[in-house]
Design a protein around this motif. Structure first.
Motif, short mmCIF file in Angstrom:
data_model
loop_
_atom_site.label_atom_id
_atom_site.label_comp_id
_atom_site.label_asym_id
_atom_site.label_seq_id
_atom_site.Cartn_x
_atom_site.Cartn_y
_atom_site.Cartn_z
N SER A 173 43.22 53.76 -4.43
CA SER A 173 41.53 53.15 -4.73
C SER A 173 39.94 52.04 -3.41
CB SER A 173 41.34 52.01 -6.01
OG SER A 173 42.16 51.82 -7.18
N ARG A 174 41.26 51.46 -2.85
CA ARG A 174 40.62 51.32 -1.62
C ARG A 174 39.99 51.78 -0.55
NH1 ARG A 174 42.80 47.01 -1.03
NH2 ARG A 174 44.15 47.47 0.19
N LEU A 175 41.02 53.47 -0.52
CA LEU A 175 41.07 53.93 0.75
C LEU A 175 40.63 55.09 0.12
CD1 LEU A 175 44.83 52.64 2.89
CD2 LEU A 175 41.67 52.15 3.42
N ILE A 176 40.30 55.76 -0.57
CA ILE A 176 40.23 57.23 -0.99
C ILE A 176 39.12 57.41 -0.20
CG2 ILE A 176 39.36 56.45 -3.28
CD1 ILE A 176 41.49 59.53 -2.55
N ASP A 177 38.11 56.78 -0.65
CA ASP A 177 35.99 56.84 0.37
C ASP A 177 37.18 57.13 1.67
OD1 ASP A 177 34.72 57.52 -2.56
OD2 ASP A 177 34.61 55.36 -1.78
N ARG A 219 28.34 58.58 -8.83
CA ARG A 219 28.48 57.16 -7.70
C ARG A 219 26.82 57.97 -6.43
NH1 ARG A 219 33.80 56.81 -5.15
NH2 ARG A 219 33.48 58.52 -4.24
N GLY A 220 26.89 56.81 -6.69
CA GLY A 220 25.40 56.99 -5.08
C GLY A 220 24.64 57.08 -5.39
N VAL A 221 23.68 57.59 -4.89
CA VAL A 221 21.96 57.70 -5.40
C VAL A 221 21.51 58.26 -6.06
CG1 VAL A 221 19.74 57.90 -3.70
CG2 VAL A 221 22.02 56.98 -2.07
N LEU A 257 33.62 67.61 -9.15
CA LEU A 257 34.98 66.99 -8.75
C LEU A 257 34.92 64.84 -8.57
CD1 LEU A 257 38.11 67.95 -8.29
CD2 LEU A 257 37.88 68.30 -6.35
N ASP A 258 34.66 64.78 -8.50
CA ASP A 258 34.06 63.10 -7.91
C ASP A 258 33.45 62.88 -9.10
OD1 ASP A 258 33.88 60.61 -6.40
OD2 ASP A 258 32.25 60.91 -7.51
N VAL A 259 32.82 63.74 -10.34
CA VAL A 259 33.24 62.37 -11.71
C VAL A 259 34.23 62.74 -12.31
CG1 VAL A 259 31.86 63.82 -13.93
CG2 VAL A 259 30.71 63.11 -11.53
N ILE A 260 34.71 63.74 -12.64
CA ILE A 260 36.10 64.17 -12.96
C ILE A 260 37.48 63.02 -12.98
CG2 ILE A 260 38.05 66.24 -13.97
CD1 ILE A 260 35.86 68.48 -12.98
N VAL A 261 37.48 63.57 -11.60
CA VAL A 261 38.76 62.44 -10.69
C VAL A 261 38.58 61.05 -10.49
CG1 VAL A 261 40.09 61.49 -8.30
CG2 VAL A 261 39.84 64.68 -9.11
N GLY A 262 37.10 60.86 -10.30
CA GLY A 262 36.88 59.10 -10.69
C GLY A 262 36.81 59.05 -12.49
N GLU A 263 36.90 59.48 -13.34
CA GLU A 263 36.58 59.42 -14.89
C GLU A 263 37.85 59.31 -15.16
OE1 GLU A 263 35.89 58.24 -18.57
OE2 GLU A 263 35.21 57.68 -16.98
N LEU A 264 39.45 60.32 -14.74
CA LEU A 264 40.71 60.18 -14.87
C LEU A 264 41.29 58.51 -14.16
CD1 LEU A 264 41.69 64.06 -14.49
CD2 LEU A 264 40.97 62.67 -16.23
N TRP A 265 40.96 58.36 -13.18
CA TRP A 265 42.13 58.18 -12.41
C TRP A 265 40.85 56.08 -12.79
CZ3 TRP A 265 45.09 56.97 -8.91
CH2 TRP A 265 45.18 55.21 -8.39
N ALA A 266 40.10 55.81 -13.63
CA ALA A 266 38.78 54.36 -14.19
C ALA A 266 40.16 54.32 -15.65
CB ALA A 266 37.53 55.09 -13.93
N ARG A 267 40.37 55.49 -16.14
CA ARG A 267 41.10 55.49 -17.37
C ARG A 267 42.46 54.95 -16.74
NH1 ARG A 267 39.37 60.95 -21.24
NH2 ARG A 267 37.23 60.02 -21.49
N ALA A 307 26.42 71.70 -15.10
CA ALA A 307 26.54 71.02 -16.12
C ALA A 307 27.93 69.54 -16.68
CB ALA A 307 27.27 72.18 -17.21
N VAL A 308 28.50 69.75 -15.97
CA VAL A 308 29.20 68.74 -15.63
C VAL A 308 28.83 67.03 -14.77
CG1 VAL A 308 31.15 67.27 -14.47
CG2 VAL A 308 31.14 69.68 -15.56
N VAL A 309 27.99 67.19 -14.40
CA VAL A 309 27.04 65.92 -13.34
C VAL A 309 26.24 65.43 -14.81
CG1 VAL A 309 26.13 65.27 -11.19
CG2 VAL A 309 27.97 66.96 -11.56
N PHE A 310 25.02 66.54 -15.18
CA PHE A 310 24.47 66.21 -16.09
C PHE A 310 25.47 65.75 -17.47
CE2 PHE A 310 20.01 68.50 -14.79
CZ PHE A 310 20.59 68.59 -13.53
N THR A 311 25.81 66.03 -17.78
CA THR A 311 26.18 65.42 -18.97
C THR A 311 26.79 64.37 -19.19
OG1 THR A 311 26.86 68.07 -20.09
CG2 THR A 311 28.19 65.96 -20.94
N CYS A 312 27.68 63.75 -17.51
CA CYS A 312 27.70 62.68 -17.71
C CYS A 312 27.67 61.63 -17.06
CB CYS A 312 29.10 62.58 -15.91
SG CYS A 312 29.93 61.26 -16.02
#
Length: 506
Positions: A230-234, A493-495, A201-211, A479-484
């Motif tokens: 962007s600054r306060l979401i985390d 993001r992160g470690v 979910l973080d990958v999908i939302v992050g990609e949409l927000w980046a675009r 599958a989403v995370v590995f593809t990304c």
């Protein structure tokens, strides 16, 4: 003309392994290390602590016997240590354990991608080449993750197994004899599945927000509100997740792992009778202005702390004074209690964080590294101290400062405040202490607590025939995370992103 020398690449430990098998081997070894290392550390600490506390032989006529007994005890202790060490090292090699799970997911995704790419190139020629490549990688990861999780789920554990005995007279027995039926429950891998779902979910939302951000910046329409989001979401995600965990710790501790309950209780350093009183207020067992037999609970606390006994009687004290929440720290002042609570929690956290950060600084023993380690320990300790003190101040804020002004001082209002509003206030405030940490730590900590907060909303055990739903969510998310991570490692993001990037590298 002499050609410039090309620096030789440093040899890696896996250079002798075929490239297609390197991800599998890295994943297995990393999974083995992560599964075995914590248990080895615990085992060594227990062994060293046991040897340190051994009583020396007495200087008496029976000293020889004591020495022999001591020698025998040391020998037995050493043998038990070796047996435990062997059990830990060999246990990690079990096919139904985490190392094989990691190798199945990573190795399967890389090995299946090649034949699947050929299949999609043959049957989906109308799709663009990049789409066929992504699809083959996603399907390979999905299949591998599905079977990898099923491998973990196939291991039978006592905590997720229930044996039901049928009595001779209940109609379910055979020939009048007792019959035992073993029922397996699902949910053992729930934390792992929620972790994968959160990261996807973080990958999908992050990609949409980046675009969106790219489009808005190009059009020069990026607003202050969007910058603030962007600054306060985390921090907001951490505050929401940690607040949910604290609420569960107070009212539904059975939904948290035992280690969580133990650690939060140690950090909070609060009398368990006070927590139980808040629970009974919410359940309606402890009611202000009524004699419901609950006076002994807080009455015993009053006796231990030297307070007037009537403070603990809900029929007479409406509500029980906030000084009881302070537990003798800071007197009757909520603000002074918050300060003293912060100092005490800060010291407790420093005793844990400082040795760890200094141990990590040994890798580069210099003044700059030590200084960075000390600053990191101070910041993390300040965060934890602020987290705990803000939680308690939120409770006091609702009970003493704001609650009576907004809801009144009647019995019903006091019951509503202590029946959940005061705890909710503490849960809302405590997580915002994350702002003390730097941006990178906020991100990692938010992604760490989010799946654990989601787990509090779901049952820890559920019917075995519904397990395929969890498996599907895990496989889809993985599958989403590995593809990304193969195409854009920075998006994971992160470690986790750096670890997966290293493991999946050819």
């Amino acid at each position: 003309m002499v050609s410039p020398r090309v620096p030789s690449r440093r040899a890696r430990w896996d250079d002798g392994i075929p490239p297609v098998l390197r991800p599998l081997m890295r994943a297995y070894l990393l999974g083995y290390a992560s599964a075995v290392a914590p248990r080895l550390l615990t085992l060594f600490l227990q062994y060293l602590t046991g040897r340190r506390h051994k009583v020396p032989a007495r200087d008496t006529p029976s000293g020889t016997a004591d020495a022999e007994a001591k020698t025998k005890g040391v020998h037995v202790q050493g043998q038990l240590f070796l047996d435990s060490l062997r059990h830990v090292l060999l246990g990690g090699l079990d096919l139904q354990r985490f190392p094989t799970f990691c190798a199945t997911i990573v190795g399967g995704s890389t090995l299946l991608e090649v034949p699947l790419k050929g299949v999609f190139n043959h049957f989906a020629q109308n799709l663009p080449e990049l789409a066929r490549k992504r699809l083959s990688r996603w399907v390979a990861s999905f299949i591998s993750a599905w079977f990898g999780l099923r491998l973990l789920q196939s291991k039978q554990t006592p905590s997720f197994t229930e044996t039901i005995t049928s009595n001779p007279g209940d109609g379910h027995s055979v020939n009048g004899a007792e019959k035992q039926t073993t029922i397996r429950h699902a949910g053992r891998t729930l934390d792992l599945s929620l972790f994968a779902a959160t990261r996807a979910l973080d990958v999908i939302v992050g990609e949409l927000w980046a675009r969106r951000k790219t489009r808005r910046l190009t059009a020069q329409k990026w607003t202050r509100l969007e910058r603030a989001i962007s600054r306060l979401i985390d921090p907001a995600m951490f505050a929401l997740s940690s607040g949910l965990i604290m609420w569960t710790w107070i009212y539904r501790p059975s939904r948290l792992p035992r280690s969580y309950n133990k650690w939060i209780g140690s950090a909070a350093a609060v009398d368990g009778r006070l927590i139980e009183a808040l629970r009974r207020c919410r359940q309606g067992e402890l009611r202000y202005g009524e004699e419901t037999g609950q006076a002994p609970l807080l009455g015993a606390m009053c006796a231990d702390y030297g307070w007037p006994m009537q403070w603990g009687d809900p029929a007479k004290s409406i509500p029980f004074p906030c000084e009881m929440v302070h537990m003798g720290s800071g007197g009757s002042s909520c603000e002074l209690h918050t300060v003293t609570r912060f100092v005490r929690s800060f010291r407790w956290a420093m005793a844990t964080y400082l040795p760890l950060t200094l141990l990590l600084a040994v890798r580069s023993p210099n003044l700059k590294g030590i200084r960075r380690a000390v600053i990191s320990a101070v910041r993390s300790s300040a965060f934890l101290g602020a987290f705990i003190s803000l939680f308690f101040y939120g409770v006091c804020l609702a009970r003493t400062r704001l609650g009576p002004r907004l809801l009144g001082t009647g019995t019903a209002a006091r019951q509503a405040i202590d029946g959940g509003l005061c705890v909710a206030s503490g849960c809302v405030l405590c997580g915002w202490s994350i702002m003390i940490e730097n941006a990178r730590r906020r991100k990692d900590m938010a992604l760490f607590v989010a799946p654990r907060a989601l787990a509090t909303l779901l049952p820890r055990r559920y019917a075995w025939d519904k397990q395929w739903r969890e498996t599907f969510v895990f496989a889809f998310s993985t599958a989403v995370v590995f593809t990304c991570v193969v195409e854009n490692k920075a998006r994971v993001r992160g470690v986790l992103g750096s670890v997966l990037g290293t493991v999946l590298k050819p």
